[in-house]
Design an enzyme around this catalytic site. Structure first.
Site, mmCIF file in Angstrom:
data_model
loop_
_atom_site.group_PDB
_atom_site.id
_atom_site.type_symbol
_atom_site.label_atom_id
_atom_site.label_comp_id
_atom_site.label_asym_id
_atom_site.label_seq_id
_atom_site.Cartn_x
_atom_site.Cartn_y
_atom_site.Cartn_z
ATOM 1 N N HIS A 247 29.633 45.621 39.257
ATOM 2 C CA HIS A 247 28.908 44.476 38.679
ATOM 3 C C HIS A 247 28.206 43.772 39.836
ATOM 4 O O HIS A 247 28.842 42.991 40.556
ATOM 5 C CB HIS A 247 29.887 43.496 38.024
ATOM 6 C CG HIS A 247 30.704 44.075 36.914
ATOM 7 N ND1 HIS A 247 30.375 43.920 35.578
ATOM 8 C CD2 HIS A 247 31.842 44.812 36.921
ATOM 9 C CE1 HIS A 247 31.294 44.523 34.817
ATOM 10 N NE2 HIS A 247 32.183 45.068 35.613
ATOM 11 N N ASP B 274 35.115 48.966 39.698
ATOM 12 C CA ASP B 274 34.907 47.782 38.860
ATOM 13 C C ASP B 274 34.686 46.551 39.749
ATOM 14 O O ASP B 274 35.165 45.457 39.438
ATOM 15 C CB ASP B 274 36.085 47.564 37.905
ATOM 16 C CG ASP B 274 35.778 46.548 36.810
ATOM 17 O OD1 ASP B 274 34.603 46.167 36.659
ATOM 18 O OD2 ASP B 274 36.724 46.135 36.108
ATOM 19 N N HIS C 83 33.422 37.231 42.282
ATOM 20 C CA HIS C 83 33.298 35.812 41.937
ATOM 21 C C HIS C 83 33.555 35.035 43.217
ATOM 22 O O HIS C 83 34.315 35.499 44.076
ATOM 23 C CB HIS C 83 34.324 35.410 40.879
ATOM 24 C CG HIS C 83 34.193 36.159 39.590
ATOM 25 N ND1 HIS C 83 33.198 35.904 38.677
ATOM 26 C CD2 HIS C 83 34.915 37.189 39.067
ATOM 27 C CE1 HIS C 83 33.319 36.717 37.641
ATOM 28 N NE2 HIS C 83 34.346 37.522 37.851
HETATM 29 O O1 DOR Z 1 37.743 41.573 35.416
HETATM 30 C C1 DOR Z 1 36.639 41.876 34.993
HETATM 31 N N1 DOR Z 1 35.513 41.357 35.512
HETATM 32 N N2 DOR Z 1 36.547 42.742 33.968
HETATM 33 C C2 DOR Z 1 35.383 42.949 33.332
HETATM 34 O O2 DOR Z 1 35.381 43.657 32.364
HETATM 35 C C3 DOR Z 1 34.155 42.279 33.751
HETATM 36 C C4 DOR Z 1 34.236 41.879 35.159
HETATM 37 C C5 DOR Z 1 33.155 40.903 35.548
HETATM 38 O O3 DOR Z 1 32.000 41.194 35.271
HETATM 39 O O4 DOR Z 1 33.471 39.887 36.157
#
Ligand code: DOR
Length: 449
Positions: free
Chosen positions: A73, A315, A319
């Site tokens: 992401h 993944d 943040h």
């Molecule tokens: O923990 C997660 N963060 N799981 C997800 O499915 C999305 C991801 C995010 O985009 O922050």
């Protein structure tokens, strides 16, 4: 102009070569690899170094096919305080990753033809590695999905069955069936059952501590969604890729679903377990689906050994520390990981969980085959000259100060791993050598499918 026969020759005593007819068939060989115009054009016992512009001696190292991170992401567009494609893909090359597949839960979502094209054009100017983009499924874009999935750089469709970061959500059977019947490309699915999550949310609010995360988003919510999507996929006759599987029960179920579903796991679910991770890291260990108890970690390891797992991805979901410091469950879910997935997996190789041949399958051959990426996945003549060269014995400690992500932290800060990438080669070009980025933003190209 006098042009040499090869742009690059890589000399190796341990190259992980794939058979051209069956890339899953991997043999380790001592050989020279000749590269011209970004492609592998020759693999021989020995080539004459004088016939190449550049000669790289990788003896003593392990030459793997370019490792792909098929779930990241990079937050582009919309959340530059967390990441953008430049910072995210720089982390990728520094960590030995040659290509990334980026998720559509951006701001705005990547769920229309226009937004998809705009995103591809924008991120192409910033990226250090090759890339592909997912199209996001919504309750009302199934008519547009067949067009979006055929746009350049699109690896497939992403469904969120349960709410996570952002507002992409397709939770009800009728809409899921619409998406499964639209188009042909691979559909990747985040399997958590929204109704179960909603019904249990009070647990998270009452406990106000991330240690409650696996209790709120419990095993049943994961299993229920996985069973529902497999059943709907069978009805629609559409293959699916189940993302970040976390429970013993899902593995037990998915082992008999190979006809319709491939399986991804994440290395953080193999490395950390509850409750310890929440006691040590608090919300920095909070992600969806959650890191669970040790019995699930052991089941995921067994599934890896038993061949139920097809793909490992990070993944990577950055943040900021400020966002992570909010009171649970207001703090967002997601772990930083694209830069550390390769050393973490090499560390597992050193611990005997898997061998390097299997890592080549999980992070190169299998993702390339599942998503039908052209020229990627395995080392053989005709493929793109993508390599992740590693030193399986190198020891190094992960440090937040080395993390390229805008988020600026790693859940592995202070952890020593054995096995590190020493060079990242993309289409014959050194993108990283000895920890230094050697290409400019915009070097990366969209994958073809
Ligand atoms: O923990 C997660 N963060 N799981 C997800 O499915 C999305 C991801 C995010 O985009 O922050």
């Amino acid at each position: 102009m006098d042009s040499k026969k090869y742009d690059l020759i890589i000399r190796t005593d341990k190259a992980y070569l794939s058979s051209a007819t069956n890339p899953k068939d991997i043999t380790v060989r001592s050989c020279d690899i000749g590269i011209k115009s970004g492609k592998i054009v020759e693999i021989k016992d020995q080539l004459d170094p004088a016939t190449a512009d550049k000669f790289y001696d990788a003896t003593g190292k392990q030459v793997l096919p370019g490792l792909i991170d098929s779930q990241v992401h990079f937050r582009d567009p919309g959340s530059p305080q967390k990441e953008d494609f430049g910072s995210g893909s720089k982390g990728a090359i520094l960590g030995g990753v040659t290509a990334v597949f980026d998720m559509p839960n951006t701001k705005p979502n990547t769920s229309t033809v226009e937004r998809f094209n705009e995103k591809r054009e924008t991120v192409a100017k910033k990226t250090f590695c090759d890339f592909a983009l997912f199209a996001g499924a919504t309750n009302d874009n199934s008519k547009e999905l067949p067009e979006i999935e055929n746009l350049p750089g699109c690896c497939g469709i992403k469904i969120f069955m349960g709410s996570s970061t952002g507002d992409l959500l397709v939770s009800e059977d009728q809409y899921l069936a619409n998406v499964l019947r639209a188009g042909k490309k691979m559909i990747s699915v985040h399997c958590e059952d929204e109704a179960t999550l909603e019904a249990r949310k009070s647990i998270a609010i009452e406990k106000a501590n991330p240690i409650a995360h696996p209790e709120w988003r419990n095993e049943e919510s994961a299993l229920k969604a996985t069973q529902r999507i497999v059943s709907l996929a069978r009805e629609a006759g559409r293959r699916i890729h189940t993302l970040h599987i976390t429970t013993k029960q899902e593995m037990e179920f998915l082992k008999d679903c190979k006809d319709i579903a491939t399986v991804e796991i994440l290395p953080q679910h193999l490395y950390f377990h509850a409750p310890d991770c929440y006691e040590q890291l608090g919300s920095l260990a909070q992600m969806n689906p959650p890191i669970r108890g040790i019995e699930h970690q052991e089941a995921l390891k067994q599934a890896l050994i038993d061949g139920i797992v097809d793909v490992v991805a990070s993944d990577h979901a950055p943040h900021t520390l400020e966002e992570k410091s909010r009171t649970y469950p207001e703090c967002p879910s997601g772990l930083v990981g694209v830069q550390t997935i390769v050393p973490l997996m090499l560390n597992f190789v050193n611990q005997g969980l898997l061998n390097l041949e299997k890592l080549c399958l999980l992070m190169s051959v299998n993702p390339a085959q599942i998503f039908k990426a052209k020229g990627k996945g395995g080392i053989f003549i005709g493929q793109d000259a993508d390599f992740t060269i590693v030193d399986i014995n190198k020891k190094q400690t992960v440090s937040n100060k080395d993390i390229a992500s805008r988020a600026g932290w790693s859940p592995y800060d202070g952890h020593e791993f054995t096995g590190w990438p020493v060079a990242t080669i993309i289409r014959g070009v050194f993108a990283m050598e000895n920890g230094q980025a050697l290409v400019e933003p915009g070097f990366g190209q969209p994958l073809q499918f």
